[in-house]
Design an enzyme around this catalytic site. Structure first.
Site, PDB file in Angstrom:
ATOM      1  N   LYS A 114       0.671  -1.149   0.057  1.00  0.00           N
ATOM      2  CA  LYS A 114      -0.091  -0.120  -0.017  1.00  0.00           C
ATOM      3  C   LYS A 114       0.936   1.185  -0.040  1.00  0.00           C
ATOM      4  O   LYS A 114       0.399   2.177  -0.778  1.00  0.00           O
ATOM      5  CB  LYS A 114      -1.031   0.100   0.989  1.00  0.00           C
ATOM      6  CG  LYS A 114      -2.089  -1.183   1.085  1.00  0.00           C
ATOM      7  CD  LYS A 114      -3.376  -0.674   1.198  1.00  0.00           C
ATOM      8  CE  LYS A 114      -4.361  -1.923   0.652  1.00  0.00           C
ATOM      9  NZ  LYS A 114      -5.716  -1.812   1.093  1.00  0.00           N
ATOM     10  N   LYS A 196      -3.382 -10.587  -7.099  1.00  0.00           N
ATOM     11  CA  LYS A 196      -4.642 -10.821  -6.503  1.00  0.00           C
ATOM     12  C   LYS A 196      -5.950 -10.074  -7.003  1.00  0.00           C
ATOM     13  O   LYS A 196      -5.522  -8.794  -7.535  1.00  0.00           O
ATOM     14  CB  LYS A 196      -4.353 -10.433  -4.982  1.00  0.00           C
ATOM     15  CG  LYS A 196      -5.567 -10.713  -4.042  1.00  0.00           C
ATOM     16  CD  LYS A 196      -5.538 -10.131  -2.616  1.00  0.00           C
ATOM     17  CE  LYS A 196      -6.037  -8.701  -2.701  1.00  0.00           C
ATOM     18  NZ  LYS A 196      -6.425  -8.310  -1.396  1.00  0.00           N
ATOM     19  N   LYS A 199     -10.222  -5.098  -4.836  1.00  0.00           N
ATOM     20  CA  LYS A 199     -11.350  -4.160  -5.199  1.00  0.00           C
ATOM     21  C   LYS A 199     -10.536  -2.634  -5.696  1.00  0.00           C
ATOM     22  O   LYS A 199     -11.406  -1.906  -6.228  1.00  0.00           O
ATOM     23  CB  LYS A 199     -12.145  -3.980  -4.193  1.00  0.00           C
ATOM     24  CG  LYS A 199     -11.686  -3.635  -2.876  1.00  0.00           C
ATOM     25  CD  LYS A 199     -12.796  -3.083  -2.044  1.00  0.00           C
ATOM     26  CE  LYS A 199     -13.047  -3.935  -0.696  1.00  0.00           C
ATOM     27  NZ  LYS A 199     -12.098  -3.402   0.463  1.00  0.00           N
TER      28      LYS A 199
HETATM   29  P1  ATP Z   1      -7.710  -3.957  -1.455  1.00  0.00           P
HETATM   30  O1  ATP Z   1      -7.935  -5.040  -2.572  1.00  0.00           O
HETATM   31  O2  ATP Z   1      -8.351  -2.822  -1.754  1.00  0.00           O
HETATM   32  O3  ATP Z   1      -6.483  -4.083  -0.539  1.00  0.00           O
HETATM   33  P2  ATP Z   1      -9.487  -5.941   0.091  1.00  0.00           P
HETATM   34  O4  ATP Z   1     -10.465  -6.471  -0.663  1.00  0.00           O
HETATM   35  O5  ATP Z   1      -8.297  -6.833   0.129  1.00  0.00           O
HETATM   36  O6  ATP Z   1      -8.939  -4.446  -0.152  1.00  0.00           O
HETATM   37  P3  ATP Z   1     -10.891  -6.107   2.330  1.00  0.00           P
HETATM   38  O7  ATP Z   1     -12.236  -5.574   1.766  1.00  0.00           O
HETATM   39  O8  ATP Z   1     -10.594  -5.826   3.851  1.00  0.00           O
HETATM   40  O9  ATP Z   1      -9.746  -5.660   1.646  1.00  0.00           O
HETATM   41  O10 ATP Z   1     -11.143  -7.664   2.390  1.00  0.00           O
HETATM   42  C1  ATP Z   1     -12.112  -8.487   3.152  1.00  0.00           C
HETATM   43  C2  ATP Z   1     -11.921  -9.631   3.198  1.00  0.00           C
HETATM   44  O11 ATP Z   1     -11.862 -10.079   1.614  1.00  0.00           O
HETATM   45  C3  ATP Z   1     -10.598 -10.061   3.840  1.00  0.00           C
HETATM   46  O12 ATP Z   1     -10.774 -11.325   4.658  1.00  0.00           O
HETATM   47  C4  ATP Z   1      -9.665 -10.718   2.702  1.00  0.00           C
HETATM   48  O13 ATP Z   1      -8.630 -11.608   2.963  1.00  0.00           O
HETATM   49  C5  ATP Z   1     -10.755 -10.990   1.566  1.00  0.00           C
HETATM   50  N1  ATP Z   1     -10.054 -10.916   0.194  1.00  0.00           N
HETATM   51  C6  ATP Z   1      -9.793  -9.830  -0.470  1.00  0.00           C
HETATM   52  N2  ATP Z   1      -9.461 -10.131  -1.666  1.00  0.00           N
HETATM   53  C7  ATP Z   1      -9.512 -11.277  -1.845  1.00  0.00           C
HETATM   54  C8  ATP Z   1      -9.098 -12.140  -2.863  1.00  0.00           C
HETATM   55  N3  ATP Z   1      -8.896 -11.784  -4.247  1.00  0.00           N
HETATM   56  N4  ATP Z   1      -9.347 -13.513  -2.877  1.00  0.00           N
HETATM   57  C9  ATP Z   1      -9.916 -14.005  -1.681  1.00  0.00           C
HETATM   58  N5  ATP Z   1     -10.064 -13.273  -0.405  1.00  0.00           N
HETATM   59  C10 ATP Z   1      -9.924 -12.009  -0.584  1.00  0.00           C
END
Ligand code: ATP
Ligand code: LTN
Length: 329
Positions: A114, A196, A199
């Site tokens: 980040k 990964k 979002k």
């Molecule tokens: P950003 O991608 O903006 O960093 P994020 O989606 O990783 O945000 P959160 O919204 O806090 O962050 O994630 C919520 C949950 O979703 C967490 O448990 C995270 O591990 C899971 N998660 C996020 N992206 C994935 C992915 N691509 N595959 C599986 N689990 C995910």
């Protein structure tokens, strides 16, 4: 917790439109604990570690809460709430900052990623994010934390912080365990399958959002990056197909062998459409229920309010123990 009931806690940031990665990696598993005391939080304090537009943050907070309910969490049976409504999170976050080492925080890969993405705003909150996350979890004496694999390192740190505090002050916190699904722990980008699905990815074709309409979902899967081979199996250089197999498996419960057999005579085009279809069907009821809930703000506000009251009740118990152990008058 009462009668030795195990406690589950997890959080999702209202920092963007939620993806099928969030859904398959985390939210979908939140309903897997019908006999536990479950707390699911919209972690808005975490979201402001990256600059947010206030009106968007407010809207997404409602949207994320509505998605919790739409994905199957009954607010009568689960404590659904917003992090900033329970000030004890910030309070314990500060205390745990004093039990977290600079070196530990420096090793966090999410911080490194980040800070590379937001080089103009490497604020102290971004750095201490994991001790606030530890506070979220430890405040409720949590046993189990369902998350995607990207959060494993933060969970390890939360365990270390709990053990360190317990070591200094005697048993205070339960040391939590992560719950990481075997299939779906890391859904990859459709455009760049070695990264990964995130979002915050600026390329909308890389990401399938939970609330995308069926045509958009199908279009994104049709465009998904694959390889020049033509067999549907996992292997070196086949990350795109492997990711589609994972998504298909999450939605149908089928194993890799079953998927390879089912599509043995099909081309990639046909497989991609089949993946699109199962995802559309898995998300259809979620989207319908979400749309209905978003039209009823008063109901969502009532859920938030009641959730915050219940969460505050449990948080208060932990906080009085912590204050006593620390020697606060
Ligand atoms: P950003 O991608 O903006 O960093 P994020 O989606 O990783 O945000 P959160 O919204 O806090 O962050 O994630 C919520 C949950 O979703 C967490 O448990 C995270 O591990 C899971 N998660 C996020 N992206 C994935 C992915 N691509 N595959 C599986 N689990 C995910
Ligand atoms: N750090 C997580 C979100 C999060 C969380 C939590 C997850 C904040 N507090 C407590 C589980 C438990 C993320 O970025 N995905």
């Amino acid at each position: 917790m009462l009668n030795d009931q195990k406690v589950v806690f997890s959080g999702v940031q209202p920092s963007g439109n939620l993806t099928i990665g969030n859904y398959l990696g985390a939210m979908r598993n939140f309903s897997a604990f019908p006999d536990h005391k479950c707390f699911y939080c919209v972690v808005d304090l975490h979201a402001i570690t990256v600059r947010q537009v206030p009106a968007d943050l407010r809207r997404r907070t409602y949207e994320t809460l509505a998605l919790y309910i739409a994905s199957g969490l009954d607010p009568e049976k689960n404590v659904l709430f917003v992090q900033s409504h329970v000030p004890a999170h910030a309070e314990l976050g500060w205390i745990l900052d004093c039990y977290t080492m600079f070196g530990e925080l420096s090793r966090m890969t999410q911080f490194k990623d980040k800070s590379a993405h937001h080089a103009d705003n490497i604020n102290a909150g971004l750095f201490t994010y994991p001790s606030l996350m530890a506070a979220d979890i430890l405040l409720y004496q949590t046993d189990i934390v369902p998350v995607g694999i990207d959060q494993k390192q933060h969970l390890e740190l939360a365990r270390n912080i709990a053990a360190r505090f317990n070591g200094v002050h005697g048993e205070t916190f339960v040391v939590p365990e992560p719950y990481i699904p075997e299939t779906g722990m890391k859904i990859m980008s459709l455009a760049e399958p070695t990264a990964k699905m995130s979002k915050s990815d600026p390329n909308p074709n890389a990401v399938v959002y939970i609330l995308d309409d069926p045509d958009t979902i199908m279009r994104k899967f049709r465009r998904a990056v694959t390889d020049s081979d033509c067999t549907i199996c996992r292997g070196e250089g086949k990350e795109g197909i492997a990711n589609l197999m994972t998504i298909y498996s999450c939605c149908t419960g089928k194993s890799d062998e079953e998927i390879t057999a089912e599509f043995s005579s099909a081309g990639y085009g046909k497989f991609k459409e089949a993946v699109g279809e199962v995802v559309i069907e898995a998300l259809r009821p979620v989207r319908q229920e979400w749309t209905r809930l978003m039209a009823d703000k008063a109901y969502l506000e009532q859920v938030m309010k009641s959730g915050a009251e219940q969460a505050a009740y449990y948080a208060r118990k932990t906080m009085s123990k912590v204050r006593r152990k620390l020697g606060f008058v």
